[in-house]
Design a protein around this motif. Structure first.
Motif, mmCIF file in Angstrom:
data_model
loop_
_atom_site.group_PDB
_atom_site.id
_atom_site.type_symbol
_atom_site.label_atom_id
_atom_site.label_comp_id
_atom_site.label_asym_id
_atom_site.label_seq_id
_atom_site.Cartn_x
_atom_site.Cartn_y
_atom_site.Cartn_z
ATOM 1 N N LYS A 1 -5.739 58.917 49.075
ATOM 2 C CA LYS A 1 -6.974 58.523 48.405
ATOM 3 C C LYS A 1 -8.050 58.069 49.388
ATOM 4 O O LYS A 1 -9.207 57.952 49.009
ATOM 5 C CB LYS A 1 -6.683 57.386 47.424
ATOM 6 N N ARG A 2 -7.690 57.822 50.641
ATOM 7 C CA ARG A 2 -8.638 57.285 51.614
ATOM 8 C C ARG A 2 -9.595 58.379 52.068
ATOM 9 O O ARG A 2 -9.180 59.478 52.426
ATOM 10 C CB ARG A 2 -7.890 56.718 52.812
ATOM 11 N N MET A 3 -10.878 58.075 52.078
ATOM 12 C CA MET A 3 -11.886 59.049 52.435
ATOM 13 C C MET A 3 -12.193 59.011 53.931
ATOM 14 O O MET A 3 -12.041 57.980 54.582
ATOM 15 C CB MET A 3 -13.178 58.794 51.644
ATOM 16 N N MET A 4 -12.617 60.151 54.446
ATOM 17 C CA MET A 4 -12.993 60.238 55.855
ATOM 18 C C MET A 4 -14.249 59.413 56.102
ATOM 19 O O MET A 4 -15.218 59.462 55.329
ATOM 20 C CB MET A 4 -13.247 61.699 56.243
ATOM 21 N N GLY A 5 -14.233 58.650 57.179
ATOM 22 C CA GLY A 5 -15.402 57.861 57.546
ATOM 23 C C GLY A 5 -16.376 58.669 58.385
ATOM 24 O O GLY A 5 -16.402 59.908 58.325
ATOM 25 N N ASN A 6 -17.152 57.986 59.190
ATOM 26 C CA ASN A 6 -18.137 58.654 60.035
ATOM 27 C C ASN A 6 -17.463 59.513 61.108
ATOM 28 O O ASN A 6 -16.313 59.276 61.482
ATOM 29 C CB ASN A 6 -19.038 57.622 60.712
ATOM 30 N N ARG B 1 -23.732 70.638 64.686
ATOM 31 C CA ARG B 1 -24.061 71.878 63.974
ATOM 32 C C ARG B 1 -22.882 72.841 63.963
ATOM 33 O O ARG B 1 -22.715 73.611 63.005
ATOM 34 C CB ARG B 1 -25.284 72.535 64.610
ATOM 35 N N GLU B 2 -22.074 72.796 65.022
ATOM 36 C CA GLU B 2 -20.910 73.684 65.091
ATOM 37 C C GLU B 2 -19.815 73.265 64.102
ATOM 38 O O GLU B 2 -18.908 74.044 63.828
ATOM 39 C CB GLU B 2 -20.341 73.696 66.510
ATOM 40 N N LEU B 3 -19.902 72.053 63.574
ATOM 41 C CA LEU B 3 -18.887 71.572 62.628
ATOM 42 C C LEU B 3 -19.129 72.057 61.205
ATOM 43 O O LEU B 3 -18.368 71.718 60.295
ATOM 44 C CB LEU B 3 -18.843 70.043 62.641
ATOM 45 N N GLY B 4 -20.176 72.827 61.012
ATOM 46 C CA GLY B 4 -20.457 73.359 59.681
ATOM 47 C C GLY B 4 -20.850 72.256 58.705
ATOM 48 O O GLY B 4 -21.698 71.405 59.010
ATOM 49 N N ASN B 5 -20.212 72.249 57.526
ATOM 50 C CA ASN B 5 -20.555 71.265 56.500
ATOM 51 C C ASN B 5 -19.709 69.998 56.591
ATOM 52 O O ASN B 5 -19.815 69.121 55.736
ATOM 53 C CB ASN B 5 -20.397 71.872 55.105
ATOM 54 N N LEU B 6 -18.871 69.889 57.635
ATOM 55 C CA LEU B 6 -18.006 68.716 57.756
ATOM 56 C C LEU B 6 -18.801 67.408 57.832
ATOM 57 O O LEU B 6 -18.416 66.416 57.186
ATOM 58 C CB LEU B 6 -17.086 68.863 58.965
ATOM 59 N N PRO B 7 -19.910 67.330 58.581
ATOM 60 C CA PRO B 7 -20.665 66.073 58.611
ATOM 61 C C PRO B 7 -21.179 65.645 57.232
ATOM 62 O O PRO B 7 -21.314 64.449 56.960
ATOM 63 C CB PRO B 7 -21.832 66.372 59.558
ATOM 64 N N GLN B 8 -21.448 66.615 56.348
ATOM 65 C CA GLN B 8 -21.930 66.270 55.007
ATOM 66 C C GLN B 8 -20.816 65.747 54.101
ATOM 67 O O GLN B 8 -21.090 65.223 53.019
ATOM 68 C CB GLN B 8 -22.584 67.486 54.341
ATOM 69 N N LEU B 9 -19.563 65.882 54.539
ATOM 70 C CA LEU B 9 -18.433 65.452 53.716
ATOM 71 C C LEU B 9 -17.957 64.041 54.061
ATOM 72 O O LEU B 9 -16.932 63.597 53.554
ATOM 73 C CB LEU B 9 -17.265 66.430 53.879
#
Length: 310
Positions: free
Chosen positions: A37-42, A63-71
């Protein structure tokens, strides 16, 4: 007075073992459920780069991480595939090594080590300048970018499974870098075949054919002897090719093919009776294609030219 012996039931130790095991299982299950249940932090990006040219930046890597920073804060840690993230970043040509880990506070730490180029390769068959690329010590390639200029040795040649790996030249590059003469003298290395590796000096007029990558220290020593004893006599543009491909020999071809053929120095001849030009092969040999001659002693003292009437 007798002391009463302590009585320990036989069932006590097995019961304690079962209780500890049950506790560990319970804690593991609860921890697993909490992690689910724990969410990814920064996302924390650390770039270990000591060079002045920052061709890898946190912004570019993000930018190379795709949409991962938005998650961030929206995706459970259990759904992160750290190996997949590492492989995708490791595939980038500007990255030499990357490590991805989850910190105790749930943040994602990405440690990046940018490429450390050791040479720039210009293919012989290139059509444009941007065909060139850099390599690191493991042979990984990084496309050359006009925005960045890295001060590394230049190698011209085609490398691949059918020829020889560019990394086979690393011992030669190390020797050049460790020697003040060679590091200031050599402008580039040109490879036309696995047995024809040329040094192109800063001094215009000739090239040095080392042959293959074997016995490099001995070959470079023989070229130094040529530079010290012969070139000051005739000048740096008298010869078009100096070859040390063969053991115990220094073979050179003259630029002016119309001159009469000289002799060849052998170990049996008296060096005091032979002038400096007699180390060279005949004038009818094409540049870079010196034929095999008689063996000579590279440590032999080669006197300067003297007038015949002395």
């Amino acid at each position: 007075m007798r002391t009463r012996s302590k009585y320990r039931p036989k069932w006590l130790l097995p019961c304690l073992t079962v209780l500890v095991a049950a506790y560990l299982v319970t804690v593991t299950i609860l921890s697993h459920n909490a992690t689910e249940k724990r969410m990814m932090g920064n996302i924390l990006i650390t770039i270990h780069d000591t060079s002045e040219l920052k061709f890898v930046t946190p912004e570019g890597l993000s930018r190379e991480l795709g949409n991962l920073p938005q998650l961030q804060g929206r995706i459970p840690l259990s759904r992160l595939n750290l190996d997949s993230i590492e492989r995708s970043l490791q595939a980038l040509d500007k990255i030499e090594h990357v490590s991805v880990n989850i910190l105790s506070n749930g943040k994602l730490l990405i440690d990046v080590y940018p490429m450390r180029p050791v040479a720039r390769i210009f293919p012989l068959t290139q059509k444009e300048t941007n065909d060139s690329y850099y390599i690191n010590r493991r042979g990984k390639q990084m496309r050359a970018d006009a925005r960045y200029h890295l001060d590394v040795p230049v190698i011209v040649g085609d490398f691949g499974p059918a020829t020889l790996p560019a990394t086979s030249l690393l011992p030669l590059l190390d020797m050049i870098a460790a020697d003040s003469l060679w590091s200031s003298m050599v402008s580039m290395i040109k490879v036309t075949s696995p047995t024809d590796i040329f040094l192109v000096p800063m001094v215009r007029g000739h090239v040095v054919n080392l042959g293959d990558t074997l016995n490099l220290a001995d070959k470079l020593s023989r070229v130094k002897a040529m530079y010290r004893r012969v070139m000051p006599v005739h000048g740096w543009e008298y010869y078009d090719t100096i070859s040390v491909k063969w053991d115990g020999q220094i073979v050179a071809t003259r630029r002016d093919k119309s001159l009469p053929d000289p002799f060849i120095i052998t170990e049996e001849e008296n060096p005091e009776e032979v002038d400096a030009s007699t180390m060279m092969v005949g004038g009818d040999v094409n540049a870079g294609q010196a034929v095999r001659g008689a063996p000579i002693n590279p440590d032999m003292v080669i006197p300067a030219n003297k007038p015949k009437n002395q």
